[in-house]
Design an enzyme around this catalytic site. Structure first.
Site, mmCIF file in Angstrom:
data_model
loop_
_atom_site.group_PDB
_atom_site.id
_atom_site.type_symbol
_atom_site.label_atom_id
_atom_site.label_comp_id
_atom_site.label_asym_id
_atom_site.label_seq_id
_atom_site.Cartn_x
_atom_site.Cartn_y
_atom_site.Cartn_z
ATOM 1 N N TRP A 32 24.624 -22.487 -6.295
ATOM 2 C CA TRP A 32 25.896 -21.955 -5.810
ATOM 3 C C TRP A 32 25.978 -22.234 -4.316
ATOM 4 O O TRP A 32 24.966 -22.071 -3.617
ATOM 5 C CB TRP A 32 25.921 -20.449 -6.068
ATOM 6 N N SER A 98 18.250 -22.667 -7.327
ATOM 7 C CA SER A 98 18.882 -21.452 -6.820
ATOM 8 C C SER A 98 19.521 -20.652 -7.960
ATOM 9 O O SER A 98 18.825 -20.190 -8.863
ATOM 10 C CB SER A 98 19.906 -21.807 -5.735
ATOM 11 N N MET A 99 20.850 -20.497 -7.957
ATOM 12 C CA MET A 99 21.523 -19.780 -9.039
ATOM 13 C C MET A 99 21.190 -20.380 -10.392
ATOM 14 O O MET A 99 21.123 -19.675 -11.406
ATOM 15 C CB MET A 99 23.032 -19.801 -8.819
ATOM 16 N N ASP A 227 12.715 -19.945 3.532
ATOM 17 C CA ASP A 227 14.001 -19.749 2.859
ATOM 18 C C ASP A 227 14.607 -18.416 3.287
ATOM 19 O O ASP A 227 14.116 -17.354 2.913
ATOM 20 C CB ASP A 227 13.793 -19.777 1.338
ATOM 21 N N HIS A 256 16.162 -23.024 2.182
ATOM 22 C CA HIS A 256 16.684 -22.963 0.816
ATOM 23 C C HIS A 256 17.033 -24.349 0.297
ATOM 24 O O HIS A 256 16.635 -24.735 -0.805
ATOM 25 C CB HIS A 256 17.918 -22.059 0.781
#
Length: 276
Positions: A32, A98-99, A227, A256
């Protein structure tokens, strides 16, 4: 243009995907608020290494359909399931960034792993983003509410600044260009406003800790120890404790968005895992 249609839960959703190479299928699920385009530096390496690489746009992002509702993780995982069925994929390797780590885990929960060879969680939100009494290292709910409010009031303004933290830009100007930030902003700003907010709610509030038991295939966990978007303490460190059969790689100094800033290191780790 290749689309698959998912009619799960009475909502018809068209999911756009790209399919390159031959061999064992590797599915890439983006983070995202971006799209499949964020995997640019991984796709060519995976194909070059002898695998079939499939990346797709999450509903509400890229050029996939943008329904008003249906951004909970079971709905999102149903898109992944439909893609696997439509392409008749077997022995798949699923990689979530991530998401996207949420789709990986929820797919294992909802559909099992009989057809899954391996999974990988890259800079993943798994298992829980939000701070709770039993998750003190998580992001405070007040901070999550601030993100939601910013998206509702000035979505593009928020997204314009978001990628700087995504890459720890001030510390990594030698590894990520201003053009990359501009590119990410273009991709993110063209996503569905509703989808951007509803998907954010999903990664903010979904607790996957009880679902880690269903991730019972070899798992790669990769995270940067710098991150600031998804702190390693509330994500990868916990995931490594909750998933039994895992290989945990920490990339020193990585933010990240390590798929860009530390792409060579990530690619080597990922390809070595695929080849094992």
């Amino acid at each position: 243009m290749p689309f698959i249609t998912n009619k799960n839960k009475k909502i018809s959703v068209d999911i756009f995907y790209e399919d390159y190479g031959q061999g064992q299928p590797v599915i890439l699920i983006h983070g995202w608020p971006l799209s499949r385009k964020s995997w640019e530096h991984q796709v060519w390496k995976i194909v070059e290494s002898g695998y079939r690489c499939i990346s797709y746009d999450r509903r509400g992002f890229g050029i996939s359909s943008a329904p008003w509702d249906g951004y909970d993780y079971s709905s999102l995982a149903s898109d992944l399931h439909e893609l696997i069925l439509h392409l008749k994929l077997e022995d798949v390797i699923i990689v979530g960034f991530s998401m996207g780590g949420g789709e990986v885990v929820r797919y294992c929960t909802d559909y099992g792993t009989d057809n899954v060879a391996k999974v990988a969680l890259i800079s993943s939100i798994i298992p829980l983003v939000k701070q709770k009494d039993d998750n003190p290292s998580g992001v405070p709910e007040s901070a999550l509410n601030d993100i939601k409010d910013a998206l509702e009031n000035d979505r593009v303004g928020f997204l314009k600044e978001f990628s700087k933290g995504f890459y720890n830009f001030e510390d990594n100007k030698d590894k990520v260009s201003q053009a990359q930030l501009d590119y990410d902003f273009i991709v993110a700003s063209h996503a569905s406003p509703r989808g951007t907010i509803e998907a954010a709610k999903a990664w903010m509030h979904t607790d996957f800790r009880d679902e880690l038991q269903y991730v019972n295939v070899p798992t790669l966990i990769v995270h940067g120890d710098a991150d600031g978007t998804v702190p390693i303490e509330t994500s990868a460190n916990q995931a490594a404790k909750g998933i039994k059969n895992n290989t945990f790689k920490v990339i020193k100094g990585a933010p990240h968005g390590l798929n860009i800033t530390h792409k060579e290191e990530l690619n080597k780790i990922l390809i070595d895992f695929l080849n094992e």
